[in-house]
Motif scaffolding. Structure first.
Motif, PDB file in Angstrom:
ATOM      1  N   ARG A  46       0.929  -1.203   0.022  1.00  0.00           N
ATOM      2  CA  ARG A  46      -0.029   0.105  -0.088  1.00  0.00           C
ATOM      3  C   ARG A  46       0.884   1.339  -0.012  1.00  0.00           C
ATOM      4  NH1 ARG A  46      -5.627  -0.631   1.977  1.00  0.00           N
ATOM      5  NH2 ARG A  46      -5.936  -2.879   1.879  1.00  0.00           N
ATOM      6  N   ARG A 111       8.108  -6.688  -5.795  1.00  0.00           N
ATOM      7  CA  ARG A 111       8.133  -7.879  -4.608  1.00  0.00           C
ATOM      8  C   ARG A 111       9.640  -8.139  -4.134  1.00  0.00           C
ATOM      9  NH1 ARG A 111       3.063  -9.489  -4.362  1.00  0.00           N
ATOM     10  NH2 ARG A 111       3.687 -10.932  -2.686  1.00  0.00           N
ATOM     11  N   ARG A 132       0.138 -12.455   1.711  1.00  0.00           N
ATOM     12  CA  ARG A 132      -0.263 -13.123   0.800  1.00  0.00           C
ATOM     13  C   ARG A 132       0.658 -14.273   0.571  1.00  0.00           C
ATOM     14  NH1 ARG A 132      -3.488  -9.589   1.378  1.00  0.00           N
ATOM     15  NH2 ARG A 132      -5.026  -8.851   0.138  1.00  0.00           N
ATOM     16  N   ARG A 182      -9.937  -8.025  -6.929  1.00  0.00           N
ATOM     17  CA  ARG A 182      -8.711  -8.049  -6.290  1.00  0.00           C
ATOM     18  C   ARG A 182      -8.240  -9.516  -5.852  1.00  0.00           C
ATOM     19  NH1 ARG A 182      -6.284  -5.596  -1.379  1.00  0.00           N
ATOM     20  NH2 ARG A 182      -8.515  -5.352  -0.344  1.00  0.00           N
TER      21      ARG A 182
HETATM   22  O1   DC Z   1      -3.565  -7.431   2.883  1.00  0.00           O
HETATM   23  P1   DC Z   1      -3.809  -5.828   2.322  1.00  0.00           P
HETATM   24  O2   DC Z   1      -5.039  -5.772   1.970  1.00  0.00           O
HETATM   25  O3   DC Z   1      -3.228  -4.528   3.028  1.00  0.00           O
HETATM   26  O4   DC Z   1      -2.965  -5.987   0.950  1.00  0.00           O
HETATM   27  C1   DC Z   1      -2.847  -4.976  -0.140  1.00  0.00           C
HETATM   28  C2   DC Z   1      -2.504  -5.602  -1.414  1.00  0.00           C
HETATM   29  O5   DC Z   1      -1.115  -5.893  -1.248  1.00  0.00           O
HETATM   30  C3   DC Z   1      -3.169  -6.746  -1.797  1.00  0.00           C
HETATM   31  O6   DC Z   1      -4.125  -6.617  -2.864  1.00  0.00           O
HETATM   32  C4   DC Z   1      -2.007  -7.726  -2.290  1.00  0.00           C
HETATM   33  C5   DC Z   1      -0.892  -7.004  -1.952  1.00  0.00           C
HETATM   34  N1   DC Z   1       0.042  -7.850  -0.948  1.00  0.00           N
HETATM   35  C6   DC Z   1       0.879  -8.884  -1.680  1.00  0.00           C
HETATM   36  O7   DC Z   1       0.650  -9.035  -3.041  1.00  0.00           O
HETATM   37  N2   DC Z   1       1.500  -9.720  -0.806  1.00  0.00           N
HETATM   38  C7   DC Z   1       1.516  -9.257   0.701  1.00  0.00           C
HETATM   39  N3   DC Z   1       2.419 -10.271   1.151  1.00  0.00           N
HETATM   40  C8   DC Z   1       0.733  -8.745   1.089  1.00  0.00           C
HETATM   41  C9   DC Z   1      -0.184  -7.644   0.513  1.00  0.00           C
END
Ligand code: DC
Length: 238
Positions: A46, A111, A132, A182
């Motif tokens: 974010r 990433r 995730r 999403r």
């Molecule tokens: O958990 P969140 O809704 O705050 O995450 C926001 C976005 O960040 C989510 O759509 C995917 C990404 N994200 C990710 O790809 N890998 C992570 N470890 C955490 C979040």
């Protein structure tokens, strides 16, 4: 398999799952109960999204986004986010930022730029990490991996309640559509897609209260002899 970031001292519990599954609430409560640190990895994605929107960067400009991610100074304290010196706590919770975060998170270079920042949070007495790909990519040797799921409708209900308590009025249909979009993006991307790690315990929280989910997670932690209690530490600090 990746070597432990701190030479093997600090245990990790990973809580992965889709948006609105309650993983943030669970991870924070678990960290509090165990007296461990807490990493909300979504905050980092974010944060990159907020900076990209500030700079009017194209969300497909992978190299520029990765440079932003590498150079940013994101620190959380007392639940507030300081991003490059500014308090952006409210900004990162807005829906357009959530959408953009999911888009910037598709890029492998972004990433990669965030990987070490996340691993640096692994310090004694232990870390609860939510996201995730905590169990699949960032902490593959974690002591406990939980994949928290819930139906899209239930997650939309929770997300809408949370947005309303933050003063944002949105329709159920709009929140559900955004959650589905999403989910699709997070699960179908090639780089670290959302999926349970092989050894993850999958919990479906659709019909469970937060207290029930927490009890289940604590029971799993106890079975692995994790945690001794105490006050939670704050997060995301390098
Ligand atoms: O958990 P969140 O809704 O705050 O995450 C926001 C976005 O960040 C989510 O759509 C995917 C990404 N994200 C990710 O790809 N890998 C992570 N470890 C955490 C979040």
């Amino acid at each position: 398999m990746q070597a432990k970031a701190d030479g093997g001292a600090a245990p990790v519990i990973c809580i992965d799952g889709p948006g609105g599954s309650g993983k943030g609430v669970l991870a924070a409560a678990l960290a509090e109960r165990l007296g461990w640190r807490y990493l909300d990895s979504g905050v980092l994605y974010r944060a990159v999204a907020v900076l990209a929107l500030d700079a009017r960067l194209g969300l497909d400009d992978e190299a520029a986004l990765a440079r932003l991610a590498e150079g940013m100074d994101a620190a959380t304290e007392g639940g507030r986010l300081k991003l490059n010196g500014d308090d952006r706590t409210e900004d990162i919770r807005k829906e357009p930022v959530a959408e953009s975060a999911s888009t910037v998170a598709r890029h492998p270079a972004v990433r990669k730029a965030l990987l070490q920042q996340q691993r640096n949070a692994r310090r004694a007495p232990g870390l609860v990490a939510d996201g995730r790909d905590m169990g699949t990519v960032v902490f593959p040797d974690a002591e406990l991996k939980i994949f928290l799921d819930a139906s899209a409708e239930q997650r939309a209900k929770r997300r809408r309640k949370q947005l309303r308590s933050d003063g944002m009025r949105v329709s159920f249909g709009a929140v559900l559509a955004s959650i589905r979009e999403r989910d699709g993006r997070d699960s179908r991307r090639a780089a670290s897609p959302l999926r349970p790690a092989e050894s993850a315990v999958v919990i479906d929280s659709t019909a469970m209260t937060i207290a029930e989910v927490l009890e289940r997670a604590l029971a799993l932690a106890r079975r692995r002899r994790l945690g001794a209690g105490g006050a939670a530490h704050d997060i995301n600090q390098p």
